[in-house]
Design a protein around this motif. Structure first.
Motif, PDB file in Angstrom:
ATOM      1  N   LYS A  60      -1.405   9.284  -6.639  1.00  0.00           N
ATOM      2  CA  LYS A  60      -2.675  10.012  -6.610  1.00  0.00           C
ATOM      3  C   LYS A  60      -3.683   9.330  -5.690  1.00  0.00           C
ATOM      4  O   LYS A  60      -4.396   9.994  -4.937  1.00  0.00           O
ATOM      5  CB  LYS A  60      -3.252  10.149  -8.023  1.00  0.00           C
ATOM      6  CG  LYS A  60      -2.473  11.121  -8.875  1.00  0.00           C
ATOM      7  CD  LYS A  60      -3.107  11.273 -10.234  1.00  0.00           C
ATOM      8  CE  LYS A  60      -2.367  12.296 -11.063  1.00  0.00           C
ATOM      9  NZ  LYS A  60      -3.041  12.590 -12.323  1.00  0.00           N
ATOM     10  N   LEU A  61      -3.752   8.015  -5.744  1.00  0.00           N
ATOM     11  CA  LEU A  61      -4.665   7.292  -4.855  1.00  0.00           C
ATOM     12  C   LEU A  61      -4.259   7.451  -3.390  1.00  0.00           C
ATOM     13  O   LEU A  61      -5.116   7.608  -2.518  1.00  0.00           O
ATOM     14  CB  LEU A  61      -4.716   5.812  -5.236  1.00  0.00           C
ATOM     15  CG  LEU A  61      -5.489   5.482  -6.497  1.00  0.00           C
ATOM     16  CD1 LEU A  61      -5.313   4.017  -6.868  1.00  0.00           C
ATOM     17  CD2 LEU A  61      -6.955   5.801  -6.317  1.00  0.00           C
ATOM     18  N   GLY A  92      -2.728  10.008  -2.106  1.00  0.00           N
ATOM     19  CA  GLY A  92      -3.096  11.367  -1.735  1.00  0.00           C
ATOM     20  C   GLY A  92      -4.587  11.495  -1.482  1.00  0.00           C
ATOM     21  O   GLY A  92      -5.016  12.173  -0.542  1.00  0.00           O
ATOM     22  N   LEU A  93      -5.390  10.839  -2.292  1.00  0.00           N
ATOM     23  CA  LEU A  93      -6.833  10.866  -2.103  1.00  0.00           C
ATOM     24  C   LEU A  93      -7.215  10.241  -0.767  1.00  0.00           C
ATOM     25  O   LEU A  93      -7.994  10.808   0.001  1.00  0.00           O
ATOM     26  CB  LEU A  93      -7.520  10.118  -3.257  1.00  0.00           C
ATOM     27  CG  LEU A  93      -9.037   9.983  -3.160  1.00  0.00           C
ATOM     28  CD1 LEU A  93      -9.697  11.348  -3.293  1.00  0.00           C
ATOM     29  CD2 LEU A  93      -9.536   9.035  -4.221  1.00  0.00           C
ATOM     30  N   TRP A  94      -6.656   9.066  -0.470  1.00  0.00           N
ATOM     31  CA  TRP A  94      -6.965   8.399   0.795  1.00  0.00           C
ATOM     32  C   TRP A  94      -6.424   9.177   1.980  1.00  0.00           C
ATOM     33  O   TRP A  94      -7.054   9.202   3.054  1.00  0.00           O
ATOM     34  CB  TRP A  94      -6.442   6.971   0.783  1.00  0.00           C
ATOM     35  CG  TRP A  94      -7.373   6.088   0.030  1.00  0.00           C
ATOM     36  CD1 TRP A  94      -7.221   5.623  -1.252  1.00  0.00           C
ATOM     37  CD2 TRP A  94      -8.634   5.597   0.470  1.00  0.00           C
ATOM     38  NE1 TRP A  94      -8.305   4.880  -1.617  1.00  0.00           N
ATOM     39  CE2 TRP A  94      -9.199   4.831  -0.572  1.00  0.00           C
ATOM     40  CE3 TRP A  94      -9.354   5.724   1.658  1.00  0.00           C
ATOM     41  CZ2 TRP A  94     -10.428   4.204  -0.464  1.00  0.00           C
ATOM     42  CZ3 TRP A  94     -10.586   5.094   1.765  1.00  0.00           C
ATOM     43  CH2 TRP A  94     -11.099   4.346   0.720  1.00  0.00           C
ATOM     44  N   THR A 115      -6.219  12.413   2.174  1.00  0.00           N
ATOM     45  CA  THR A 115      -7.163  13.519   2.348  1.00  0.00           C
ATOM     46  C   THR A 115      -8.411  13.054   3.084  1.00  0.00           C
ATOM     47  O   THR A 115      -8.860  13.695   4.040  1.00  0.00           O
ATOM     48  CB  THR A 115      -7.556  14.103   0.980  1.00  0.00           C
ATOM     49  OG1 THR A 115      -6.367  14.549   0.316  1.00  0.00           O
ATOM     50  CG2 THR A 115      -8.536  15.253   1.132  1.00  0.00           C
ATOM     51  N   TRP A 116      -8.988  11.931   2.660  1.00  0.00           N
ATOM     52  CA  TRP A 116     -10.180  11.408   3.335  1.00  0.00           C
ATOM     53  C   TRP A 116      -9.865  11.008   4.773  1.00  0.00           C
ATOM     54  O   TRP A 116     -10.704  11.167   5.667  1.00  0.00           O
ATOM     55  CB  TRP A 116     -10.746  10.214   2.562  1.00  0.00           C
ATOM     56  CG  TRP A 116     -11.556  10.632   1.390  1.00  0.00           C
ATOM     57  CD1 TRP A 116     -11.235  10.482   0.071  1.00  0.00           C
ATOM     58  CD2 TRP A 116     -12.820  11.300   1.406  1.00  0.00           C
ATOM     59  NE1 TRP A 116     -12.217  11.020  -0.723  1.00  0.00           N
ATOM     60  CE2 TRP A 116     -13.211  11.517   0.068  1.00  0.00           C
ATOM     61  CE3 TRP A 116     -13.668  11.740   2.420  1.00  0.00           C
ATOM     62  CZ2 TRP A 116     -14.393  12.136  -0.275  1.00  0.00           C
ATOM     63  CZ3 TRP A 116     -14.856  12.371   2.068  1.00  0.00           C
ATOM     64  CH2 TRP A 116     -15.206  12.555   0.752  1.00  0.00           C
TER      65      TRP A 116
END
Length: 76
Positions: free
Chosen positions: A46-47, A49-51, A53-54
């Protein structure tokens, strides 16, 4: 500054007063403690994927020079 002045109190209120992170609708069962080993893979995915995206958003802003001209100039 405006986003920080408005957003931070809203987040603090939601977490400290409303306790939105404890809501059953989040799908997180806070009473069932799990060992780190069981949740580490999912958390890292999840982390990542978040990074990712950013990073994609940053690349678009950096390479998309159309944002730097015309009506978009105020955003940059």
């Amino acid at each position: 500054m405006n986003v920080g002045a408005c957003g931070l109190p809203m987040v603090a209120w939601s977490l400290l007063i409303d306790k939105v992170h404890r809501s059953p609708s989040t799908g997180i069962d806070w009473s069932a403690r799990k060992p780190l080993r069981e949740t580490l893979d999912l958390s890292l995915t999840k982390l990542a994927g978040l990074w990712a995206t950013w990073t994609a958003i940053a690349v678009i802003y950096d390479t998309g020079r159309f944002y730097w001209q015309g009506n978009f100039a105020f955003a940059i």
